[in-house]
Design a protein around this motif. Structure first.
Motif, PDB file in Angstrom:
ATOM      1  N   ASP A  38       0.836  -1.198   0.000  1.00  0.00           N
ATOM      2  CA  ASP A  38       0.000   0.000   0.000  1.00  0.00           C
ATOM      3  C   ASP A  38       0.879   1.260   0.000  1.00  0.00           C
ATOM      4  OD1 ASP A  38      -2.275   1.502  -0.121  1.00  0.00           O
ATOM      5  OD2 ASP A  38      -2.789   1.288   2.006  1.00  0.00           O
ATOM      6  N   ALA A  39       1.855   1.231  -0.908  1.00  0.00           N
ATOM      7  CA  ALA A  39       2.790   2.352  -1.030  1.00  0.00           C
ATOM      8  C   ALA A  39       2.849   2.791  -2.483  1.00  0.00           C
ATOM      9  CB  ALA A  39       4.180   1.952  -0.538  1.00  0.00           C
ATOM     10  N   THR A  84       5.160   9.310  -4.876  1.00  0.00           N
ATOM     11  CA  THR A  84       4.396  10.543  -5.082  1.00  0.00           C
ATOM     12  C   THR A  84       5.133  11.541  -5.968  1.00  0.00           C
ATOM     13  OG1 THR A  84       5.307  11.444  -3.023  1.00  0.00           O
ATOM     14  CG2 THR A  84       3.168  10.326  -2.902  1.00  0.00           C
ATOM     15  N   SER A  88       4.650   7.670  -0.468  1.00  0.00           N
ATOM     16  CA  SER A  88       3.503   7.691   0.427  1.00  0.00           C
ATOM     17  C   SER A  88       3.238   6.242   0.819  1.00  0.00           C
ATOM     18  CB  SER A  88       2.275   8.277  -0.273  1.00  0.00           C
ATOM     19  OG  SER A  88       1.129   8.110   0.524  1.00  0.00           O
ATOM     20  N   ASN A  94       1.018   3.796   3.208  1.00  0.00           N
ATOM     21  CA  ASN A  94      -0.163   3.665   4.061  1.00  0.00           C
ATOM     22  C   ASN A  94      -0.224   2.310   4.750  1.00  0.00           C
ATOM     23  OD1 ASN A  94      -1.197   6.255   3.361  1.00  0.00           O
ATOM     24  ND2 ASN A  94      -1.864   5.393   1.389  1.00  0.00           N
ATOM     25  N   SER A 153       0.993  -1.042   6.938  1.00  0.00           N
ATOM     26  CA  SER A 153       1.669  -1.183   8.233  1.00  0.00           C
ATOM     27  C   SER A 153       2.911  -2.067   8.150  1.00  0.00           C
ATOM     28  CB  SER A 153       0.701  -1.776   9.262  1.00  0.00           C
ATOM     29  OG  SER A 153       0.180  -3.024   8.809  1.00  0.00           O
TER      30      SER A 153
END
Length: 586
Positions: free
Chosen positions: A451-452, A455, A477, A479, A481
């Motif tokens: 989930d990266a 950017t 970015s 997100n 964990s």
């Protein structure tokens, strides 16, 4: 061998004549090209109907890119010998490092085209003979290397321009006139280690006779110095004993080198003493004390290597001599010892027919209305070069951006600025915006499971390493964990390399002229600070776009100051000889 004074005089007189009558020569060249190729399919298809005048030509023949004629070239690749683009037989295909869809362009050429290329080389030799004291009494230690080649389905050879030149029988005559330290067998050896070793050994053994050093690309010459730094002890042993190391197994290379080599313990002691000193600053002038200049192209993106060359050469003059490409030979530098930033090439109007597109990003039909002839360009303006050649290119956009710097008689002289849309380049590789963006998109997929995403990013060529390598700065970015393992970033590096063009992968995997690609992850907010800095220098906030490549040292320093982690490609990208899959050309 001393170059004939009459040859030199004739060459200089020819330059004077054609630069005085530029427009007349250009009209004649265009008429010759159109008359010679009047019945070829391409010109007939556009309705030229045998006309040879300039106005009709400009009215009916469109300005094109490689993609426009690729279907015609594919037919030649597959064995169609009819006069598609050119009336003369196509003798081979030259691979251009300007890429098309990640693969090399293949440019048809003829025997006559090679005659013009070597004519330009002879003109260059005339200028050198006039400019360099005792030129004919010394030797050039000029490193030359061939690249892989292959046969097309139609039986034509496909290879790089330099490989074609070095393998040509024409070149032996040029080689004798230049009197290189390296015999032909050494630079025609396909094994890069054996070729480099034998050329360096020949150069060292004739060190007092060397009056110039260099290579076509600065990367090749810097790599040669790095090779010397790594292997000087073996080379010293061979100079001392007059033998050739057992690692040189090519019999023709061994034989050629042994004809030059003689035992020289005194020279070996001298080389060892210099190579064991703490610093390699000025190593070129220390080992080759009579060298007067470095012959290497340092225009455009190659100017990034000037500091390194100055360091090794003790700031010897850096001389750029020729301007040529796979499509055509263009011109020569008449002011050899000018500053690198002032190098200007005089286009020789007999080489082809030259037109110029003002570099304003204009697309569509307006291009044809805006093209300017060689005699009509304006000082200080930038243009993209458009060529028509004897070997079948008509109003072809080369992709080089030039600036008019001055005149030789009535012939404009041009600074080479850059390749259109090229953002990164080290050696023969030219990575353009689309390639870099596609490679980034492919690499970013490795981050999705975490989930990266990237950017912001930018890039530059790091010349502090030998060989140089590409660096990408990434702001992320994240997100998810789960921490992203280093191996994932390494996979990203390799994915980018696998996505880049043939010449990049060849330099990385085969020639070792390009180092492993590096990703430097920077702190969040770094690219905001980059924008703030650019705005403080006068950039418009409303029009600011993150540059795909940074070259301004303070920007690089800013990015490097905020790096939090760094990763390198763990292996070389896949590469095999062969410029494309031929079955994709149908």
């Amino acid at each position: 061998m001393e170059r004939s004074k009459s040859d030199c005089k004739n060459g200089l007189e020819f330059i004077e004549e054609v630069t005085r009558n530029v427009d007349e020569v250009q009209k004649k060249v265009l008429a010759e090209i159109l008359f010679q190729n009047a019945h070829v399919e391409y010109l007939q298809g556009h309705g030229l109907n045998g006309s040879t005048d300039r106005d009709t030509f400009k009215k009916v023949i469109p300005v094109i890119t490689y993609q426009d004629i690729q279907p015609h070239i594919n037919r030649i690749i597959n064995g169609d010998k009819s006069p598609i683009l050119c009336s003369q037989p196509i003798t081979e295909l030259l691979t251009s490092s300007g890429t098309s869809g990640g693969e090399s362009k293949l440019i048809p050429t003829t025997e006559g085209e090679f005659g013009r290329r070597f004519q330009l080389t002879k003109l260059q030799l005339s200028v050198i003979s006039q400019t360099v004291p005792d030129y004919g009494n010394g030797k050039a230690m000029f490193f030359m290397f061939i690249r892989s080649e292959e046969k097309t389905p139609g039986g034509l050879t496909a290879r790089s321009l330099l490989t074609s030149i070095f393998m040509s029988p024409y070149f032996d005559n040029i080689r004798i006139q230049n009197d290189y330290t390296s015999p032909s067998a050494t630079f025609r050896c396909p094994d890069t280690y054996q070729s480099m070793y034998s050329q360096m050994l020949c150069g060292l053994s004739q060190n007092q006779q060397v009056i110039s050093v260099g290579s076509f690309f600065p990367t090749s010459f810097i790599r040669a110095i790095g090779f010397l730094e790594k292997h000087w002890s073996l080379l010293c042993k061979d100079v001392r004993t007059g033998t050739v190391d057992a690692s040189i197994t090519d019999p023709s290379v061994r034989e050629a080198v042994m004809e030059i080599l003689k035992p020289d313990p005194k020279l070996a002691d001298f080389i060892e003493a210099e190579c064991t000193k703490d610093s390699w600053k000025g190593i070129i002038t220390r080992l080759w004390p009579n060298a007067k200049y470095v012959n290497v192209t340092i225009t455009g993106t190659m100017s990034q290597y000037i500091p390194t060359l100055d360091y090794y050469s003790n700031s010897l003059p850096l001389v750029s001599t020729l301007y040529a490409a796979s499509e055509c030979s263009f011109g020569i530098n008449l002011n050899l010892f000018c500053k690198p930033s002032e190098v200007a090439y005089t286009l020789i109007p007999t080489m082809g027919y030259f037109e110029f597109l003002p570099n304003q990003g204009i697309d569509g039909v307006e291009e044809q209305q805006q093209l300017v002839d060689l005699a009509d360009v304006k000082i200080g303006q930038d243009y993209e070069l458009v060529v028509t050649t004897y070997s079948g290119l008509y109003r072809y956009r080369v992709g080089d951006v030039l600036r008019v710097a001055g005149y030789k008689n009535n012939a404009p002289q041009f600074n080479f600025l850059c390749r259109e849309n090229v953002v990164l380049s080290i050696d023969a590789d030219h990575t353009n915006e689309v390639e870099l963006q596609n490679a980034m998109r492919n690499a970013s997929a490795n981050l999705f499971p975490f989930d990266a995403r990237v950017t912001e990013y930018t890039s530059y060529v790091d010349n502090a390493t030998v060989p140089s390598h590409y660096v990408l700065f990434w702001e992320l970015s994240v997100n998810g964990s789960t921490p992203i393992p280093p191996s994932v970033f390494e996979d990203c590096c390799l994915t980018i390399e696998e996505s880049l063009n043939f010449f990049y992968r060849q330099g990385r995997a085969y020639e070792k002229s390009i180092g492993p690609l590096e990703i430097r992850v920077v702190e969040i907010g770094t690219f905001d600070k980059l924008m703030d800095y650019c705005v403080s220098l006068g950039a418009s906030m409303s029009q600011y776009k993150t540059p795909l490549c940074v070259k301004f040292e303070p920007l690089i320093d800013l990015l490097n100051s905020r790096v939090v982690s760094s990763y390198f490609s763990p292996m070389c990208p896949k590469w095999v000889p062969g410029y494309r899959k031929w079955n994709n050309t149908n």
